[in-house]
Design a protein around this motif. Sequence first.
Motif, PDB file in Angstrom:
ATOM      1  N   MET A  20      41.716  42.325  53.898  1.00  0.00           N
ATOM      2  CA  MET A  20      41.255  42.879  52.633  1.00  0.00           C
ATOM      3  C   MET A  20      42.012  44.167  52.338  1.00  0.00           C
ATOM      4  O   MET A  20      42.124  45.029  53.206  1.00  0.00           O
ATOM      5  CB  MET A  20      39.742  43.120  52.755  1.00  0.00           C
ATOM      6  CG  MET A  20      39.120  43.729  51.562  1.00  0.00           C
ATOM      7  SD  MET A  20      39.028  42.497  50.281  1.00  0.00           S
ATOM      8  CE  MET A  20      38.325  43.451  49.002  1.00  0.00           C
ATOM      9  N   ILE A  21      42.517  44.272  51.117  1.00  0.00           N
ATOM     10  CA  ILE A  21      43.231  45.467  50.683  1.00  0.00           C
ATOM     11  C   ILE A  21      42.472  46.056  49.502  1.00  0.00           C
ATOM     12  O   ILE A  21      42.089  45.334  48.579  1.00  0.00           O
ATOM     13  CB  ILE A  21      44.684  45.124  50.268  1.00  0.00           C
ATOM     14  CG1 ILE A  21      45.429  44.502  51.453  1.00  0.00           C
ATOM     15  CG2 ILE A  21      45.415  46.358  49.781  1.00  0.00           C
ATOM     16  CD1 ILE A  21      46.784  43.938  51.101  1.00  0.00           C
ATOM     17  N   GLY A  22      42.262  47.359  49.526  1.00  0.00           N
ATOM     18  CA  GLY A  22      41.507  48.036  48.473  1.00  0.00           C
ATOM     19  C   GLY A  22      42.308  48.217  47.206  1.00  0.00           C
ATOM     20  O   GLY A  22      43.491  47.870  47.127  1.00  0.00           O
ATOM     21  N   GLU A  23      41.664  48.802  46.173  1.00  0.00           N
ATOM     22  CA  GLU A  23      42.311  48.954  44.868  1.00  0.00           C
ATOM     23  C   GLU A  23      43.477  49.936  44.883  1.00  0.00           C
ATOM     24  O   GLU A  23      44.403  49.826  44.090  1.00  0.00           O
ATOM     25  CB  GLU A  23      41.278  49.377  43.821  1.00  0.00           C
ATOM     26  CG  GLU A  23      40.513  50.641  44.173  1.00  0.00           C
ATOM     27  CD  GLU A  23      39.330  50.851  43.269  1.00  0.00           C
ATOM     28  OE1 GLU A  23      39.560  51.166  42.094  1.00  0.00           O
ATOM     29  OE2 GLU A  23      38.194  50.689  43.738  1.00  0.00           O
ATOM     30  N   ASP A  24      43.464  50.918  45.796  1.00  0.00           N
ATOM     31  CA  ASP A  24      44.587  51.858  45.855  1.00  0.00           C
ATOM     32  C   ASP A  24      45.512  51.560  47.033  1.00  0.00           C
ATOM     33  O   ASP A  24      46.286  52.422  47.449  1.00  0.00           O
ATOM     34  CB  ASP A  24      44.088  53.316  45.872  1.00  0.00           C
ATOM     35  CG  ASP A  24      42.859  53.527  46.726  1.00  0.00           C
ATOM     36  OD1 ASP A  24      42.230  52.530  47.089  1.00  0.00           O
ATOM     37  OD2 ASP A  24      42.542  54.696  47.016  1.00  0.00           O
ATOM     38  N   GLY A  25      45.455  50.331  47.597  1.00  0.00           N
ATOM     39  CA  GLY A  25      46.422  49.892  48.586  1.00  0.00           C
ATOM     40  C   GLY A  25      46.017  50.132  50.035  1.00  0.00           C
ATOM     41  O   GLY A  25      46.776  49.783  50.936  1.00  0.00           O
ATOM     42  N   GLU A  26      44.847  50.713  50.324  1.00  0.00           N
ATOM     43  CA  GLU A  26      44.482  50.967  51.725  1.00  0.00           C
ATOM     44  C   GLU A  26      43.898  49.703  52.340  1.00  0.00           C
ATOM     45  O   GLU A  26      43.296  48.883  51.653  1.00  0.00           O
ATOM     46  CB  GLU A  26      43.503  52.146  51.843  1.00  0.00           C
ATOM     47  CG  GLU A  26      42.040  51.824  51.566  1.00  0.00           C
ATOM     48  CD  GLU A  26      41.645  51.919  50.117  1.00  0.00           C
ATOM     49  OE1 GLU A  26      40.461  51.717  49.829  1.00  0.00           O
ATOM     50  OE2 GLU A  26      42.525  52.173  49.268  1.00  0.00           O
TER      51      GLU A  26
ATOM     52  N   ALA B 205      33.540  41.166  50.224  1.00  0.00           N
ATOM     53  CA  ALA B 205      34.719  41.491  49.418  1.00  0.00           C
ATOM     54  C   ALA B 205      34.389  41.391  47.930  1.00  0.00           C
ATOM     55  O   ALA B 205      34.775  42.265  47.137  1.00  0.00           O
ATOM     56  CB  ALA B 205      35.869  40.559  49.768  1.00  0.00           C
ATOM     57  N   MET B 206      33.645  40.341  47.545  1.00  0.00           N
ATOM     58  CA  MET B 206      33.245  40.185  46.138  1.00  0.00           C
ATOM     59  C   MET B 206      32.333  41.332  45.705  1.00  0.00           C
ATOM     60  O   MET B 206      32.427  41.837  44.583  1.00  0.00           O
ATOM     61  CB  MET B 206      32.528  38.850  45.918  1.00  0.00           C
ATOM     62  CG  MET B 206      33.450  37.656  45.855  1.00  0.00           C
ATOM     63  SD  MET B 206      34.637  37.732  44.519  1.00  0.00           S
ATOM     64  CE  MET B 206      33.572  37.529  43.120  1.00  0.00           C
ATOM     65  N   LYS B 207      31.474  41.763  46.604  1.00  0.00           N
ATOM     66  CA  LYS B 207      30.560  42.869  46.305  1.00  0.00           C
ATOM     67  C   LYS B 207      31.348  44.158  46.042  1.00  0.00           C
ATOM     68  O   LYS B 207      31.067  44.879  45.071  1.00  0.00           O
ATOM     69  CB  LYS B 207      29.581  43.052  47.475  1.00  0.00           C
ATOM     70  CG  LYS B 207      28.514  44.086  47.238  1.00  0.00           C
ATOM     71  CD  LYS B 207      27.594  44.167  48.445  1.00  0.00           C
ATOM     72  CE  LYS B 207      26.607  45.301  48.252  1.00  0.00           C
ATOM     73  NZ  LYS B 207      25.814  45.527  49.455  1.00  0.00           N
TER      74      LYS B 207
ATOM     75  N   ALA C 290      33.610  48.091  42.022  1.00  0.00           N
ATOM     76  CA  ALA C 290      34.756  48.786  41.431  1.00  0.00           C
ATOM     77  C   ALA C 290      35.050  48.271  40.021  1.00  0.00           C
ATOM     78  O   ALA C 290      35.953  48.776  39.348  1.00  0.00           O
ATOM     79  CB  ALA C 290      35.990  48.606  42.308  1.00  0.00           C
ATOM     80  N   ASP C 291      34.309  47.257  39.572  1.00  0.00           N
ATOM     81  CA  ASP C 291      34.484  46.632  38.259  1.00  0.00           C
ATOM     82  C   ASP C 291      35.911  46.062  38.105  1.00  0.00           C
ATOM     83  O   ASP C 291      36.547  46.204  37.070  1.00  0.00           O
ATOM     84  CB  ASP C 291      34.171  47.630  37.137  1.00  0.00           C
ATOM     85  CG  ASP C 291      33.862  46.908  35.830  1.00  0.00           C
ATOM     86  OD1 ASP C 291      33.380  45.758  35.900  1.00  0.00           O
ATOM     87  OD2 ASP C 291      34.128  47.483  34.749  1.00  0.00           O
ATOM     88  N   LEU C 292      36.394  45.438  39.205  1.00  0.00           N
ATOM     89  CA  LEU C 292      37.727  44.821  39.228  1.00  0.00           C
ATOM     90  C   LEU C 292      37.604  43.387  39.746  1.00  0.00           C
ATOM     91  O   LEU C 292      36.496  42.907  40.009  1.00  0.00           O
ATOM     92  CB  LEU C 292      38.669  45.640  40.121  1.00  0.00           C
ATOM     93  CG  LEU C 292      38.999  47.045  39.633  1.00  0.00           C
ATOM     94  CD1 LEU C 292      39.752  47.810  40.701  1.00  0.00           C
ATOM     95  CD2 LEU C 292      39.795  47.015  38.343  1.00  0.00           C
TER      96      LEU C 292
END
Length: 153
Positions: free
Chosen positions: A1-7, A17-19, A24-26
């Motif tokens: 799993m990779i976050g919205e800012d790449g971490e 992951a869906m949660k 994050a509304d993404l």
Amino acid sequence: MIGEDGEQLGIMSARDAMKLAREADLDLVKIAPNAKPPVCKIIDYGKYRYEQARREKEAKKKQRTMEVKEIRLSPNIDMNDLNTKANQARKFLSKGDRVKVSLRFRGRELAHINYSKQILDSFYEKLEDISVVDKPPKMEGRTMVMFLSEKRQ
């Protein structure tokens, strides 16, 4: 799993992951579905598709289509005219285009086909340093055709 800012967020269940993506509304997108475990990333999918389409459009803009330019000769051409046509073909080849050299026969000129092949051969000799023959001289109806393209270094 990779976050919205790449971490890297580590390995987690699809439900978790869906949660995270909803919070994050993404969107949750599978980046590498065949990997073990599959790699997912939280991104704005609409923005991702827009960026991808823009990159493809930019790459397409930088491509150059190869055109086929035609040089027409006649069987009773003089050497100076042949040199002029060869210089024109040289310009086309240097721009990266293919050149179709066609020799048209009219009336009784068809009786001297063997001499006409020599005209196409001498035309190629003038361009031998920058071109290569794609298709050798061949009769197509009342026309003898030869294709040249730029020599690759």
